[in-house]
Write a protein that holds these residues in place. Structure first.
Motif, PDB file in Angstrom:
ATOM      1  N   TYR A  91       5.459  -4.827  -3.811  1.00 28.69           N
ATOM      2  CA  TYR A  91       5.101  -5.764  -2.741  1.00 28.69           C
ATOM      3  C   TYR A  91       3.575  -5.947  -2.711  1.00 28.69           C
ATOM      4  O   TYR A  91       2.827  -5.073  -3.172  1.00 28.69           O
ATOM      5  N   PRO A  92       3.092  -7.057  -2.143  1.00 30.85           N
ATOM      6  CA  PRO A  92       1.647  -7.261  -2.044  1.00 30.85           C
ATOM      7  C   PRO A  92       0.996  -6.215  -1.137  1.00 30.85           C
ATOM      8  O   PRO A  92       1.562  -5.808  -0.127  1.00 30.85           O
ATOM      9  N   GLY A  93      -0.219  -5.800  -1.529  1.00 28.42           N
ATOM     10  CA  GLY A  93      -0.987  -4.859  -0.726  1.00 28.42           C
ATOM     11  C   GLY A  93      -1.963  -5.589   0.181  1.00 28.42           C
ATOM     12  O   GLY A  93      -1.831  -6.792   0.428  1.00 28.42           O
ATOM     13  N   GLU A  94      -2.972  -4.875   0.657  1.00 28.81           N
ATOM     14  CA  GLU A  94      -3.936  -5.442   1.597  1.00 28.81           C
ATOM     15  C   GLU A  94      -4.710  -6.619   1.001  1.00 28.81           C
ATOM     16  O   GLU A  94      -5.119  -7.505   1.712  1.00 28.81           O
ATOM     17  N   GLY A  95      -4.900  -6.636  -0.301  1.00 26.43           N
ATOM     18  CA  GLY A  95      -5.598  -7.752  -0.947  1.00 26.43           C
ATOM     19  C   GLY A  95      -4.671  -8.872  -1.350  1.00 26.43           C
ATOM     20  O   GLY A  95      -5.065  -9.774  -2.090  1.00 26.43           O
ATOM     21  N   ASP A  96      -3.414  -8.810  -0.873  1.00 28.38           N
ATOM     22  CA  ASP A  96      -2.386  -9.809  -1.182  1.00 28.38           C
ATOM     23  C   ASP A  96      -2.083  -9.866  -2.675  1.00 28.38           C
ATOM     24  O   ASP A  96      -1.708 -10.908  -3.201  1.00 28.38           O
ATOM     25  N   GLU A 154       0.824  -1.209   0.000  1.00 23.59           N
ATOM     26  CA  GLU A 154       0.000   0.000   0.000  1.00 23.59           C
ATOM     27  C   GLU A 154       0.859   1.260   0.000  1.00 23.59           C
ATOM     28  O   GLU A 154       0.378   2.348  -0.336  1.00 23.59           O
ATOM     29  N   PHE A 155       2.145   1.098   0.366  1.00 25.94           N
ATOM     30  CA  PHE A 155       3.025   2.258   0.457  1.00 25.94           C
ATOM     31  C   PHE A 155       4.298   2.131  -0.378  1.00 25.94           C
ATOM     32  O   PHE A 155       4.875   3.137  -0.789  1.00 25.94           O
ATOM     33  N   TYR A 181       3.871  22.446   4.326  1.00 26.39           N
ATOM     34  CA  TYR A 181       4.184  21.655   3.143  1.00 26.39           C
ATOM     35  C   TYR A 181       3.660  20.251   3.426  1.00 26.39           C
ATOM     36  O   TYR A 181       4.184  19.555   4.291  1.00 26.39           O
ATOM     37  N   PHE A 182       2.608  19.894   2.728  1.00 28.84           N
ATOM     38  CA  PHE A 182       2.024  18.564   2.916  1.00 28.84           C
ATOM     39  C   PHE A 182       2.767  17.580   2.037  1.00 28.84           C
ATOM     40  O   PHE A 182       2.820  17.740   0.816  1.00 28.84           O
ATOM     41  N   MET A 183       3.372  16.572   2.661  1.00 33.55           N
ATOM     42  CA  MET A 183       4.045  15.508   1.923  1.00 33.55           C
ATOM     43  C   MET A 183       3.426  14.185   2.349  1.00 33.55           C
ATOM     44  O   MET A 183       3.561  13.770   3.504  1.00 33.55           O
ATOM     45  N   GLY A 184       2.685  13.577   1.442  1.00 35.29           N
ATOM     46  CA  GLY A 184       1.996  12.326   1.730  1.00 35.29           C
ATOM     47  C   GLY A 184       2.501  11.221   0.833  1.00 35.29           C
ATOM     48  O   GLY A 184       2.672  11.417  -0.377  1.00 35.29           O
ATOM     49  N   ILE A 185       2.760  10.051   1.409  1.00 32.54           N
ATOM     50  CA  ILE A 185       3.384   8.950   0.678  1.00 32.54           C
ATOM     51  C   ILE A 185       2.446   7.761   0.581  1.00 32.54           C
ATOM     52  O   ILE A 185       1.858   7.332   1.568  1.00 32.54           O
ATOM     53  N   SER A 186       2.332   7.217  -0.621  1.00 33.49           N
ATOM     54  CA  SER A 186       1.506   6.036  -0.858  1.00 33.49           C
ATOM     55  C   SER A 186       1.898   5.447  -2.209  1.00 33.49           C
ATOM     56  O   SER A 186       2.317   6.171  -3.115  1.00 33.49           O
ATOM     57  N   ALA A 187       1.783   4.122  -2.331  1.00 29.54           N
ATOM     58  CA  ALA A 187       2.035   3.486  -3.627  1.00 29.54           C
ATOM     59  C   ALA A 187       1.013   3.942  -4.656  1.00 29.54           C
ATOM     60  O   ALA A 187       1.254   3.858  -5.859  1.00 29.54           O
ATOM     61  N   ASN A 188      -0.126   4.435  -4.177  1.00 33.10           N
ATOM     62  CA  ASN A 188      -1.170   4.979  -5.052  1.00 33.10           C
ATOM     63  C   ASN A 188      -1.490   6.399  -4.592  1.00 33.10           C
ATOM     64  O   ASN A 188      -2.638   6.752  -4.358  1.00 33.10           O
ATOM     65  N   ALA A 189      -0.451   7.209  -4.446  1.00 35.12           N
ATOM     66  CA  ALA A 189      -0.611   8.548  -3.877  1.00 35.12           C
ATOM     67  C   ALA A 189      -1.609   9.396  -4.658  1.00 35.12           C
ATOM     68  O   ALA A 189      -2.434  10.112  -4.067  1.00 35.12           O
ATOM     69  N   MET A 190      -1.556   9.314  -5.987  1.00 30.97           N
ATOM     70  CA  MET A 190      -2.435  10.149  -6.808  1.00 30.97           C
ATOM     71  C   MET A 190      -3.902   9.759  -6.585  1.00 30.97           C
ATOM     72  O   MET A 190      -4.749  10.605  -6.307  1.00 30.97           O
TER      73      MET A 190
END
Length: 452
Positions: free
Chosen positions: A215-220, A210-211, A366-375
């Protein structure tokens, strides 16, 4: 529930991701206190830029020792245009998500960036189409920050292929308060496989995928990521947004809608979901509890399960919208899929509650947010949880702190015997610019620096 304000426990037996490859920004907590500088760069010559990148790589820490926050860290990210400019092959560029390719300004309709937040109203620096690199230096002490920053600047100045577009300092004291005077950055998700050993009472870590890409996410399921593997794996995406905070206007709204300082403090806390100390309303609904707010083992160890009517913490409060925890929402959504790692930093001074006249100074976040699907995550949060009330059955009511308010703006506060409704909110955090960025792994940075 995360615990950025206490010593995070590292267990090497629980590591199953490549910490040596991941930039420290993704897993390392923001230091307390913190001193730093953010910079936006334009690539003017790709060969010189690649040489600069090669020189900078030794300054960029990996996440191998994410549980340590001593000294200064450097992190570096690319926009899509930056990857294009430095010479990443077309077949690799084509493997990036379309939203990343378009960039934040062109995605404004998906982000509800309209009105005062419209890109046409952004600061001129962020209207520059040639923002190619977003980088930062951050430290827990002033001496190390200045030393690392000087080293960073020297390596940039030695290469003529990069121009500094923006360079701004930020920082916070041990209290880590934002410019509204509220303790900030208390809650962040933990990443499974990083070696985190979560104490009893805190949320279980969220799947690494997820981040972190590859790697596998929450749904494996391991979702597609930029190619080749050396470019995409162990990287991530970052949301970068600059907010100008309208604190005096917020203070005026509180004053206009309360009859005493105590009543005003309660209304302000209801809008945020916490008291200024950081104490959550769910655990201290009547008055601020400074001891609770400063206790990192307690100030985030709560849920909304026993506040089903929102009489302690309103449904529309900022923290309840952004992390519903185990609320019984009216629209079923898996909150674990919409979490984001926040590395936001504050710039400018704190405005006391009694100040109601805007002095025109720059202050905010300055908002910096991190995610594998950030957009996708940001676009969901902006359109649904922040600027729409349907998930909490609140109609058009918006997040009182970061929502884009209009002439019908409303904040409702469940109470006995009747619900209280407040009108006349303004947009208290105005977007002044932003961009979607890619956070390459250490190997990816080396690969980019060696492109022919």
């Amino acid at each position: 529930m995360a615990f950025d304000f206490i010593k995070r426990i590292f267990n090497p037996d629980k590591v199953n991701i490549e910490l040596k490859e991941i930039q420290s920004l993704i897993l390392r907590s923001r230091p307390i206190p913190y001193f730093g500088t953010v910079a936006l760069l334009e690539i003017t010559d790709k060969e010189s830029a690649k040489k600069m990148l090669k020189d900078l790589i030794p300054l960029i820490d990996s996440a191998e020792e994410w549980n340590k926050n001593e000294g200064a860290s450097v992190f570096l990210t690319f926009t899509y245009k930056g990857l294009e400019k430095i010479g990443v092959p077309k077949e690799s560029l084509d493997s990036f998500p379309e939203s990343f390719k378009e960039g934040m300004a062109k995605r404004s309709s998906y982000l509800y960036d309209i009105g005062v937040n419209d890109p046409k109203n952004w600061q001129k620096e962020f209207k520059n189409p040639n923002i190619h690199i977003a980088a930062a230096v951050i430290s827990n002490n002033e001496a190390d920050w200045k030393s690392k920053l000087e080293e960073f600047r020297t390596k940039i100045s030695e290469n003529n292929g990069v121009e500094v577009l923006v360079s701004e300092d930020f920082g916070a004291t041990e209290e880590v308060k934002n410019v509204f005077g509220f303790r900030d950055g208390i809650s962040n998700p933990e990443v499974e496989g990083s070696g985190i050993d979560v104490p009893q009472g805190f949320d279980r870590p969220i799947a690494a995928g997820e981040f972190i890409l590859g790697y596998p996410g929450e749904g494996d399921i391991t979702k597609p990521f930029p190619q080749p593997d050396i470019l995409g794996k162990n990287g991530s995406f970052m949301i970068f947004r600059k907010y100008q905070s309208q604190v005096a206007e917020f203070n005026q709204f509180i004053k206009d809608n309360s009859s005493s300082p105590e009543e005003g403090e309660l209304l302000a806390a209801k809008m945020v979901g916490r008291w200024r100390s950081g104490a959550p309303l769910v655990l201290s609904p009547e008055k601020d509890d400074k001891e609770l707010g400063e206790n990192p083992e307690k100030n985030n160890n709560f849920s909304f399960k026993n506040d089903e009517f929102g009489k302690k913490c309103p449904f529309s409060s900022h923290i309840r919208r952004m992390n519903p925890r185990d609320s019984k929402t009216f629209v079923l959504e898996d909150e674990r899929l919409h979490r984001i790692i926040r590395r936001s930093v504050t710039f400018g001074d704190i405005v006391p509650p009694e100040v109601t006249k805007n002095d025109g100074k720059e202050r905010g976040q300055y908002f910096m947010g991190i995610s594998a699907n950030a957009m996708g995550t940001l676009e969901f949060l902006q359109k649904q949880w922040i600027n729409d009330g349907n998930s909490q059955n609140l109609g058009s009511e918006k997040d009182p702190m970061v929502g884009l308010q209009d002439q019908n703006s409303l904040f409702s506060m469940p109470a006995d015997p009747l619900i209280k409704r407040y009108r006349g909110l303004q947009t208290y955090n105005i977007v002044k610019g932003g961009e979607y960025c890619f956070i390459p792994s250490l190997s990816a940075l080396k690969w980019i620096s060696e492109l022919n």
